[in-house]
Enzyme design. Sequence first.
Site, PDB file in Angstrom:
ATOM      1  N   CYS A 121       0.620  -0.912   0.037  1.00  0.00           N
ATOM      2  CA  CYS A 121       0.117  -0.205   0.088  1.00  0.00           C
ATOM      3  C   CYS A 121       0.833   1.212  -0.025  1.00  0.00           C
ATOM      4  CB  CYS A 121      -1.016   0.000   1.154  1.00  0.00           C
ATOM      5  SG  CYS A 121      -2.193   1.158   0.748  1.00  0.00           S
ATOM      6  N   ASP A 192      -3.954   1.044  10.065  1.00  0.00           N
ATOM      7  CA  ASP A 192      -5.143   2.196  10.373  1.00  0.00           C
ATOM      8  C   ASP A 192      -5.720   1.967  11.513  1.00  0.00           C
ATOM      9  OD1 ASP A 192      -4.760   1.189   7.216  1.00  0.00           O
ATOM     10  OD2 ASP A 192      -6.106   2.942   7.148  1.00  0.00           O
TER      11      ASP A 192
HETATM   12  P1  RI2 Z   1      -0.517   6.515   6.911  1.00  0.00           P
HETATM   13  C1  RI2 Z   1      -3.933   3.514   4.299  1.00  0.00           C
HETATM   14  O1  RI2 Z   1      -5.519   3.143   3.995  1.00  0.00           O
HETATM   15  C2  RI2 Z   1      -3.128   1.984   4.143  1.00  0.00           C
HETATM   16  O2  RI2 Z   1      -3.762   1.146   4.732  1.00  0.00           O
HETATM   17  C3  RI2 Z   1      -1.932   2.519   4.961  1.00  0.00           C
HETATM   18  O3  RI2 Z   1      -1.172   1.401   5.204  1.00  0.00           O
HETATM   19  C4  RI2 Z   1      -2.635   3.171   6.124  1.00  0.00           C
HETATM   20  O4  RI2 Z   1      -3.556   4.311   5.791  1.00  0.00           O
HETATM   21  C5  RI2 Z   1      -1.718   4.182   6.805  1.00  0.00           C
HETATM   22  O5  RI2 Z   1      -1.216   5.321   6.099  1.00  0.00           O
HETATM   23  P2  RI2 Z   1      -6.104   3.876   2.618  1.00  0.00           P
HETATM   24  O6  RI2 Z   1      -6.427   5.434   3.311  1.00  0.00           O
HETATM   25  O7  RI2 Z   1      -0.953   7.083   8.026  1.00  0.00           O
HETATM   26  O8  RI2 Z   1      -5.381   3.883   1.656  1.00  0.00           O
HETATM   27  O9  RI2 Z   1       1.037   5.604   7.396  1.00  0.00           O
HETATM   28  O10 RI2 Z   1      -7.323   3.051   2.673  1.00  0.00           O
HETATM   29  O11 RI2 Z   1      -0.155   7.300   5.725  1.00  0.00           O
END
Ligand code: RI2
Length: 298
Positions: A121, A192
């Site tokens: 991701c 998350d």
């Molecule tokens: P940071 C994201 O979720 C991903 O799951 C990623 O690992 C997590 O948020 C943490 O992101 P999505 O918004 O706070 O893409 O480290 O569904 O940037």
Amino acid sequence: MSVSETAEKINSMEVRGALRIAVEAARALEEELVNGASYDELVRAGDVLRDARPTAVSLPNSINYVLHLAESHKDNDPVVAKPMLLADISDFISKLEGSLDKIAEYGANLIEEGDVLLTICNSHTVTEIMKRAWADGKRFKVYACETRPRLQGHITVKDLQATGVDVTLIVDSAAYHTMIHKDVKKVFVGADTVYSNGDVINKIGTSQVALTAKHSGAEFIVCTSSIKFSPFSVHGEVVEIEERDASEVAELPGVKVFNPAFDITPKEHVNMIVTEDGVIPPEAAYQVLKDRFGWSLG
Ligand code: RI2
């Protein structure tokens, strides 16, 4: 950005990443207050923002903390209370954003010269760590899973490549093969939500990567600000795993599609969690919650 605009952008994932949605929700409430919202109006705005996406606990944590601050000022003279509350919210947002700096420092210390890393991701927290280690002069390789269906791995690859980090894109199903054949030593992922028992919720596919890391002997390292620890889990509440539209997976009329956006990695597969307070074992999650969320736990 207004509350409804912010909620819409979080829902459509134009604004995404668990830390970023926490910051943007706090900013939307701050703007609401600047525009003269009463305490009750802030509470209603909080409800709108909270409903934008269900899984990342950073969103309700951030909203609830701003409302907790607002409540503590609610019975005071507004002329005095409003600037104090705005200063408190601004301080909270700075601390949220500032948490990344400490995590980048501690996480970068875990990367060694010649390491081969893998991620899934797009976690801003993880990319900050990798960029910091690279800026420190360490040279290593990163394999980034593309992360179907929304391909956030592409954001990771472009971001790391722009700062010179040696990064290679792989399809998600190549994770195990890559770990074995490219000798991956460490897997860095974001989060998350972290439960009080140390289980970690992150982008769909993370738990498979954790399993393969365990099998291949790579360390599995979760990188997260403490805002993503769930005080609700102390009371036994679980988060809803977001299911997104079938069209994100395939446009095949009449075909049933299951599209969960997140999964749960059991703490047994997590070697350590890097937070702004230091590198901790997953078993220390409850301690983080007691230290950081005393205001919410009562
Ligand atoms: P940071 C994201 O979720 C991903 O799951 C990623 O690992 C997590 O948020 C943490 O992101 P999505 O918004 O706070 O893409 O480290 O569904 O940037």
